[in-house]
Design a protein around this motif. Structure first.
Motif, PDB file in Angstrom:
ATOM      1  N   ARG A  75       0.820  -1.212   0.000  1.00  0.00           N
ATOM      2  CA  ARG A  75       0.000   0.000   0.000  1.00  0.00           C
ATOM      3  C   ARG A  75       0.855   1.264   0.000  1.00  0.00           C
ATOM      4  NH1 ARG A  75      -2.204   4.419   0.840  1.00  0.00           N
ATOM      5  NH2 ARG A  75      -4.279   4.764   1.719  1.00  0.00           N
ATOM      6  N   ALA A  76       1.980   1.223   0.708  1.00  0.00           N
ATOM      7  CA  ALA A  76       2.809   2.425   0.848  1.00  0.00           C
ATOM      8  C   ALA A  76       3.570   2.742  -0.424  1.00  0.00           C
ATOM      9  CB  ALA A  76       3.791   2.246   2.003  1.00  0.00           C
ATOM     10  N   GLU A  77       4.002   1.743  -1.152  1.00  0.00           N
ATOM     11  CA  GLU A  77       4.795   1.967  -2.357  1.00  0.00           C
ATOM     12  C   GLU A  77       3.890   2.034  -3.584  1.00  0.00           C
ATOM     13  OE1 GLU A  77       7.794  -1.031  -2.561  1.00  0.00           O
ATOM     14  OE2 GLU A  77       8.855  -0.292  -0.783  1.00  0.00           O
ATOM     15  N   PHE A  78       4.220   2.940  -4.477  1.00  0.00           N
ATOM     16  CA  PHE A  78       3.446   3.066  -5.703  1.00  0.00           C
ATOM     17  C   PHE A  78       4.369   3.469  -6.842  1.00  0.00           C
ATOM     18  CE2 PHE A  78       3.330   7.087  -3.452  1.00  0.00           C
ATOM     19  CZ  PHE A  78       3.522   8.045  -4.421  1.00  0.00           C
ATOM     20  N   ARG A  79       3.920   3.171  -8.027  1.00  0.00           N
ATOM     21  CA  ARG A  79       4.749   3.305  -9.209  1.00  0.00           C
ATOM     22  C   ARG A  79       4.216   4.408 -10.126  1.00  0.00           C
ATOM     23  NH1 ARG A  79       5.755  -1.937 -13.098  1.00  0.00           N
ATOM     24  NH2 ARG A  79       4.439  -0.999 -14.680  1.00  0.00           N
ATOM     25  N   TYR A  80       5.131   5.143 -10.716  1.00  0.00           N
ATOM     26  CA  TYR A  80       4.766   6.055 -11.800  1.00  0.00           C
ATOM     27  C   TYR A  80       5.726   5.819 -12.952  1.00  0.00           C
ATOM     28  CZ  TYR A  80       8.621   9.049 -10.173  1.00  0.00           C
ATOM     29  OH  TYR A  80       9.847   9.533  -9.809  1.00  0.00           O
ATOM     30  N   GLU A  81       5.383   6.326 -14.127  1.00  0.00           N
ATOM     31  CA  GLU A  81       6.087   5.899 -15.338  1.00  0.00           C
ATOM     32  C   GLU A  81       6.551   7.059 -16.197  1.00  0.00           C
ATOM     33  OE1 GLU A  81       3.215   3.440 -17.264  1.00  0.00           O
ATOM     34  OE2 GLU A  81       3.565   1.726 -15.919  1.00  0.00           O
ATOM     35  N   LEU A  82       7.592   6.771 -16.958  1.00  0.00           N
ATOM     36  CA  LEU A  82       7.937   7.608 -18.098  1.00  0.00           C
ATOM     37  C   LEU A  82       6.927   7.283 -19.185  1.00  0.00           C
ATOM     38  CD1 LEU A  82      10.079   9.513 -19.498  1.00  0.00           C
ATOM     39  CD2 LEU A  82      11.092   7.396 -20.385  1.00  0.00           C
ATOM     40  N   GLN A  83       6.253   8.303 -19.683  1.00  0.00           N
ATOM     41  CA  GLN A  83       5.140   8.068 -20.597  1.00  0.00           C
ATOM     42  C   GLN A  83       5.646   8.013 -22.041  1.00  0.00           C
ATOM     43  OE1 GLN A  83       1.332  10.016 -18.790  1.00  0.00           O
ATOM     44  NE2 GLN A  83       3.023  11.455 -18.469  1.00  0.00           N
ATOM     45  N   LEU A  84       5.850   6.793 -22.499  1.00  0.00           N
ATOM     46  CA  LEU A  84       6.310   6.536 -23.860  1.00  0.00           C
ATOM     47  C   LEU A  84       5.227   5.816 -24.640  1.00  0.00           C
ATOM     48  CD1 LEU A  84       9.897   5.179 -23.072  1.00  0.00           C
ATOM     49  CD2 LEU A  84       9.342   7.447 -23.984  1.00  0.00           C
ATOM     50  N   GLN A  85       5.197   6.033 -25.931  1.00  0.00           N
ATOM     51  CA  GLN A  85       4.313   5.260 -26.791  1.00  0.00           C
ATOM     52  C   GLN A  85       4.873   3.838 -26.896  1.00  0.00           C
ATOM     53  OE1 GLN A  85       1.422   6.343 -27.982  1.00  0.00           O
ATOM     54  NE2 GLN A  85       1.830   8.279 -26.916  1.00  0.00           N
ATOM     55  N   PRO A  86       4.004   2.817 -26.883  1.00  0.00           N
ATOM     56  CA  PRO A  86       4.505   1.425 -26.944  1.00  0.00           C
ATOM     57  C   PRO A  86       5.477   1.180 -28.082  1.00  0.00           C
ATOM     58  CG  PRO A  86       2.151   1.463 -26.503  1.00  0.00           C
ATOM     59  CD  PRO A  86       2.552   2.881 -26.794  1.00  0.00           C
ATOM     60  N   GLU A  87       5.185   1.766 -29.246  1.00  0.00           N
ATOM     61  CA  GLU A  87       6.056   1.516 -30.400  1.00  0.00           C
ATOM     62  C   GLU A  87       7.440   2.124 -30.204  1.00  0.00           C
ATOM     63  OE1 GLU A  87       3.191   4.939 -31.438  1.00  0.00           O
ATOM     64  OE2 GLU A  87       3.119   2.959 -30.480  1.00  0.00           O
ATOM     65  N   GLU A  88       7.568   3.105 -29.281  1.00  0.00           N
ATOM     66  CA  GLU A  88       8.878   3.706 -29.044  1.00  0.00           C
ATOM     67  C   GLU A  88       9.824   2.728 -28.354  1.00  0.00           C
ATOM     68  OE1 GLU A  88       9.063   8.199 -28.214  1.00  0.00           O
ATOM     69  OE2 GLU A  88       7.213   7.569 -27.230  1.00  0.00           O
ATOM     70  N   VAL A  89       9.261   1.734 -27.644  1.00  0.00           N
ATOM     71  CA  VAL A  89      10.089   0.753 -26.946  1.00  0.00           C
ATOM     72  C   VAL A  89      10.204  -0.523 -27.758  1.00  0.00           C
ATOM     73  CG1 VAL A  89      10.342  -0.581 -24.813  1.00  0.00           C
ATOM     74  CG2 VAL A  89       9.414   1.743 -24.724  1.00  0.00           C
ATOM     75  N   GLU A  90       9.131  -0.870 -28.460  1.00  0.00           N
ATOM     76  CA  GLU A  90       9.120  -2.134 -29.189  1.00  0.00           C
ATOM     77  C   GLU A  90      10.067  -2.108 -30.391  1.00  0.00           C
ATOM     78  OE1 GLU A  90       5.040  -2.575 -30.126  1.00  0.00           O
ATOM     79  OE2 GLU A  90       4.437  -3.007 -28.044  1.00  0.00           O
TER      80      GLU A  90
END
Length: 379
Positions: free
Chosen positions: A298-313
């Motif tokens: 509950r205490a830990e939570f995640r946030y992300e670098l917002q990339l388009q899926p195709e940018e990683v694939e």
């Protein structure tokens, strides 16, 4: 030859900050996390009082104000934001027209003062008190457009009042003069009269306080508590709560950092250490404070670098790699000397690409804990 002031702290690099907040969704996630706890708030007259211990560009604060309006649509709000950067104050104010329109009975106070001073909107010494800049502005009209126009008129004053100078001791920016700007709607002036702060700092205590990333990660726990969290906790009202958020380093972002600097360890004060030190420094004089640390789930939570899926694939573009590199080094608060060294060597983008491909993206992990004061009837 005069002694040279220390270089400014990492967080004062404006470009890194702006790129981070525009490519990562940390602020949006923090607002949602804090909103999970507002169902426990029980404000008493004359207002629900909220303090943001690092307003930034008000992305978190304005989202939180929306949640509060949904929960308490007819309760007057006093919202106090502490911020040293005049640029962030400008951005924050530009977001507030909509808030004043949706929740008419809102008083917003913005200050540049220290953590020991800001909750009370009053400086700590007579010398500072004699220099204080203080202004109340009652906005005419009832639409966001009208409020936005009047906010624009205040920006030259903000630029003047939010001037800073480097601290002789740390090099960090400190205010040139303590300043308080208070805004509210003129058509609500009568019902808001008991809510509008007065000079002298009397009677201010808060139902909800937010302290999200309010200190350098590498500071030792005693310093974090003495200069930030203990002064804030003392300003909690009976029944009030403070949500504290900090980075953990338990994420792929830190893998980028440790690949380049194996001994790097910026996150040395997990929440349990902070709570233990806070109990010690506050002592028996604040025995009505409670410390709630949820389990990691509950205490830990995640946030992300917002990339388009195709940018990683597919092949990751240079702009995506630079955004990821900036986010990882921003969160780890890596100093400029190390950054220049890594970028001169040239392997930093290869390391960043490897981590992004390994995890199919990039995310970071924060943790939160809660400090609350017992309600008056329980004391």
């Amino acid at each position: 030859m005069e002694n040279q002031a220390p270089s400014l702290r990492f967080f004062d690099n404006r470009e890194k900050y702006l790129q981070f907040v525009s490519t990562c969704n940390e602020k949006q996630i923090i607002a949602r996390r804090v909103a999970m706890d507002i169902r426990y708030l029980q404000p008493v007259q004359p207002a629900l009082r909220v303090f943001d211990a690092g307003m930034g560009d008000a992305t978190v604060l304005t989202r939180l104000m929306r949640h509060l309006h949904q929960r308490f649509p007819t309760v007057p709000f006093l919202v106090v934001g502490k911020e040293i950067s005049h640029e962030d104050v400008r951005l924050s104010l530009e977001r507030m027209g909509d808030r004043l329109s949706e929740h008419p009975q809102t008083v917003l106070a913005v200050t540049n003062m220290l953590y020991t001073e800001a909750p009370y909107l009053w400086p700590s010494s007579e010398e500072k008190q004699a220099r204080i800049n203080w202004m109340e502005v009652a906005f005419e009209g009832n639409t966001a457009y009208e409020f936005d126009e009047q906010i624009r008129d205040l920006l030259p004053l903000v630029r003047e009042w939010w001037q800073t100078r480097p601290s002789e001791r740390t090099g960090n920016p400190v205010y040139a003069a303590p300043s308080v700007l208070i805004i509210y709607r003129k058509d609500q002036e009568w019902p808001l009269a008991p809510v509008i702060p007065q000079r002298g700092g009397e009677g201010l205590a808060y139902d909800l306080m937010l302290a999200a990333q309010p200190f350098r990660a590498t500071q030792p726990a005693p310093a974090k508590i003495r200069t930030v969290l203990a002064p804030l906790a003392r300003a909690l009202a009976p029944g009030g709560s403070m949500v504290v958020v900090q980075s953990t380093g338990k994420d792929p972002g830190m893998e980028i950092i440790r690949t380049l600097w194996p001994d790097e360890d910026p996150f040395r004060t997990p929440r349990f250490d902070l709570m233990r030190e806070l109990r010690t420094q506050l002592g028996e004089s604040n025995s009505d404070l409670r410390f709630l640390s949820y389990p990691d789930s509950r205490a830990e939570f995640r946030y992300e670098l917002q990339l388009q899926p195709e940018e990683v694939e597919s092949n990751i573009g240079t702009s995506a790699l630079l955004a990821a590199w900036n986010a990882a080094t921003y969160v780890a608060q890596t100093d400029d000397d190390r950054l220049r060294d890594a970028m001169t060597r040239g392997d930093y983008l290869d390391v960043t690409q490897s981590v992004l491909q390994k995890y199919n993206g990039l995310w970071f992990t924060d943790e939160s804990f809660l400090i609350s004061r017992a309600p008056a009837e329980a004391m």
